[in-house]
Design a protein around this motif. Sequence first.
Motif, mmCIF file in Angstrom:
data_model
loop_
_atom_site.group_PDB
_atom_site.id
_atom_site.type_symbol
_atom_site.label_atom_id
_atom_site.label_comp_id
_atom_site.label_asym_id
_atom_site.label_seq_id
_atom_site.Cartn_x
_atom_site.Cartn_y
_atom_site.Cartn_z
ATOM 1 N N PRO A 66 -2.665 41.524 14.974
ATOM 2 C CA PRO A 66 -1.708 40.901 15.865
ATOM 3 C C PRO A 66 -0.548 40.407 14.933
ATOM 4 O O PRO A 66 -0.480 40.304 13.697
ATOM 5 N N GLN B 260 1.215 38.583 13.442
ATOM 6 C CA GLN B 260 1.740 37.220 12.840
ATOM 7 C C GLN B 260 2.492 37.404 11.815
ATOM 8 O O GLN B 260 2.737 38.327 11.359
ATOM 9 N N VAL C 103 -1.068 41.830 20.197
ATOM 10 C CA VAL C 103 -1.661 40.454 20.460
ATOM 11 C C VAL C 103 -3.394 40.880 20.443
ATOM 12 O O VAL C 103 -3.574 42.159 20.645
ATOM 13 N N ALA D 119 -7.628 36.299 23.624
ATOM 14 C CA ALA D 119 -6.998 35.323 22.935
ATOM 15 C C ALA D 119 -8.107 33.948 22.940
ATOM 16 O O ALA D 119 -8.620 33.495 24.086
ATOM 17 N N ARG E 92 -8.618 34.328 17.089
ATOM 18 C CA ARG E 92 -7.396 33.899 17.085
ATOM 19 C C ARG E 92 -6.918 33.431 18.394
ATOM 20 O O ARG E 92 -7.381 33.932 19.513
ATOM 21 N N PHE F 72 -3.308 32.180 20.607
ATOM 22 C CA PHE F 72 -2.144 32.717 20.993
ATOM 23 C C PHE F 72 -1.250 31.564 21.532
ATOM 24 O O PHE F 72 -1.426 31.139 22.586
ATOM 25 N N PHE G 168 -0.324 33.410 16.315
ATOM 26 C CA PHE G 168 -1.932 33.524 16.461
ATOM 27 C C PHE G 168 -2.537 32.665 15.457
ATOM 28 O O PHE G 168 -3.239 33.299 14.414
#
Length: 821
Positions: A444, A446, A516, A520, A610, A612, A626
């Motif tokens: 993701p 980040q 993503v 999530a 993680r 979101f 995240f």
Amino acid sequence: MINYSPRPSPPVAVFVLLSLFCLLASVARAQTPAAPSAAETQLALRKLSVLGSALYIAAHPDDENTALLAYLANERGVRTGYLSVTRGDGGQNLIGTEKGALLGLLRTQELLAARRVDGAEQFFTRAVDFGFTKSPEEALRIWGHEAVLADVVWVIRRFRPDVVITRFPSTGEGGHGQHTASAILAREAFDAAGDPARFPEQLRDVQPWKPKRLLWNVFSRQGERPKDADKMLSADVGAFNPLLGKSYTEIAAQSRSQHKSQGFGSAERRGASVNYFAHLAGEEARRDIFDGVDLSWRREPGGEPVGRLVEQAAREYQPSNPQAILPLLVRAHRELNGLLTSNPNLDAEKAGLKMWGLREVIRACAGLWIENIAAAPYATPGGEVRVTTTLINRSEYPLRLERISMGYGGVGSRDSWKTVNAEMKNNQPAQTETVVRVPADAEPGQPYWLRREPGEGLFQVESPGQVGQPENGPVIPVTLEVAAGPEGEKIFFQTEVSYRWTDRVRGELYRPVAIVPPVAVNLSERVLVFPDRAPKRVQVTLRSNVSAETRGTIRLKLPGGWTSTPASIPLSLKGRDEEFKAVFSVAPAPDASSGTLAAEFETGGQRLSRGFVEIDYPHLPRHALFPAAEARLVRLDLQRRGDSVGYVMGSGDEIPEALRQVGYEVRLLSDDDLENADLSKFDAVVAGVRAYNTRAALRRQQKRLLAYVEGGGTYVVQYNTSDRALEGFQLGPYPFKLSQERVTVEGAPVALIQPADALLNAPNKITPADFEGWVQERGLYFPSEWDARYQTLFATHDPGETDKRGSTLVARHGRGTYVYT
């Protein structure tokens, strides 16, 4: 199908431009792609003739002199950068609840928004803003002196400035210890950057660089000359730019006003505004900060033909007919491309930047619109991104889209290119569709400095090449090969894939595509406090980001002695955006303890943990983050009195949720409630951080709140700052005076002045142990003077200073109690 994966090395000229694109894309990003006006294009043409550069160095977002940055970038036309040693993570937030790393991300984006206004570029070190310090030695110790110095040296070697300018002196007049530390680092890095024996590991990627001089941008009030001004250099940063229709001080106010989280909205000033510069190191200048610096193309071997062509284009530019100079610009492109590919003595970084600028001017003069629009704002590992690329040539100059490449690395292997061969006729859209596959092991998106847990003073960065960069590079870079003119000069335009949508209030908006997680995992609380042995309800919200059905199991990982019921929950998410709320009952350990709760969703052999969240403010592009799906667990025996609290939210804080965690019913009070609600039904009223600074209704209802206290209520007021709104205003039932006094050392001892006072003994006894484990500063903005009817409860001080007793004031007023803390 194009693979979203690293590519073999592209040709040198394109590689240089692609690496520069990753650096410059952050400044170029906005909610709407820029479409330069005729005046902005003319200004960009003038800048193509200037090869100088200046780097400004300070400690934090909002430290920079935006008027000087605007002057250097637009009046002098030099490449201008601001190196902020920190991202401002330790500051305060007037527009939301983000703090720590989230606040650092917000302030990073505000700096980038400011640079889009004033025309400079933005850089950072890895240093964490740990809060106010009175000592540069403490700052350098916490950051790691050599580590953060290496970062400053890296930025200087990469940026290669002719002149380095510090905002603060190294002698302490800047007040904040981090301010002084930034000046110390600038002075040390000025020498170290040119020494190949210092940080030699960097020389694999950059060369030593010795700037011409180091200057201090001397403090001075508007219209006043500093001491020894006759011995200093000066520049009028209030000069008017007729192309932009603004002075640099007007541009500066618009730039500075992007620091909205700090409440730095600024008035636009007009008229002369002279800045002064003291010489610190290097070759001394007599008249101008760029004395002895060749700002022309003559400084580059073989560069004069390029310089002559761009100067001619600038002279012949017609705002009503910009396409007329395209033949000159394409010739300049051919000359510069030849230099980049054949001249080993060329400064590839500087020349590459000019190539970037030249291509952007070609785009502007052709009215060439380029966009790569994804069908969705998010992509997941193993998924696909469907992209529609549209180009519109809004001129009669012949252009042809030959090829397009998408994916990490820009231009790469032959099979990564897609041949298009589309003639771009005047105002006729040329479109092509591309599908990009995201590898299954993609992470993701980040922010790069938040991918690892930070140390005490430095963010942990995986790749040394990322140091200095303001944010991640584009998720899906795009390179377009366009043939220009009758001879088909190959011009590569670097862009990125974005998502576009229309907001009913704000209109058309753009955002970068984000990678993503497939699902999530978000916890409703980040801290869970158990004041007794009663279990608490914990909710985990799972949201699918894929179109296919996802089956799996959610469970909580708990420390020893803690339990959850049920132990796990099987679930199914039918498709994209579907949510499932899993509810657990968590029982604490029998004795006082703390630990971490982690939520984990297991599906198809993957373990996803993680969350979101998105940061979304009108003045910034929307960004995703995240965070780990974790919460801190705290079990302690805590007694409470009363049940109901009225809360007056100020600039934004999380105290209401903390009060709910220990069992209080909390009602957020609106402006109407402050005027009309029956306050007597609350056991206490609490004013949030900076509530009096930000809530005019609260100030208007002060008599009513003090009457509530007089009638037997408890009113707790958290800190405010001295500003115009509070001039002559009395915050409590009796006078006290706010100040800038603070205690910066987190572990400074706290003495109990009135140990027998009821507030320190019931319903819970307060002892010095309650101040252990403090984060950031011990306290700030203490009152410095107060009426004798106030009692003080605590005394604390920084090393080498006398006690400060203004951290908490208590007054019995009528039948109630007023507390300012």
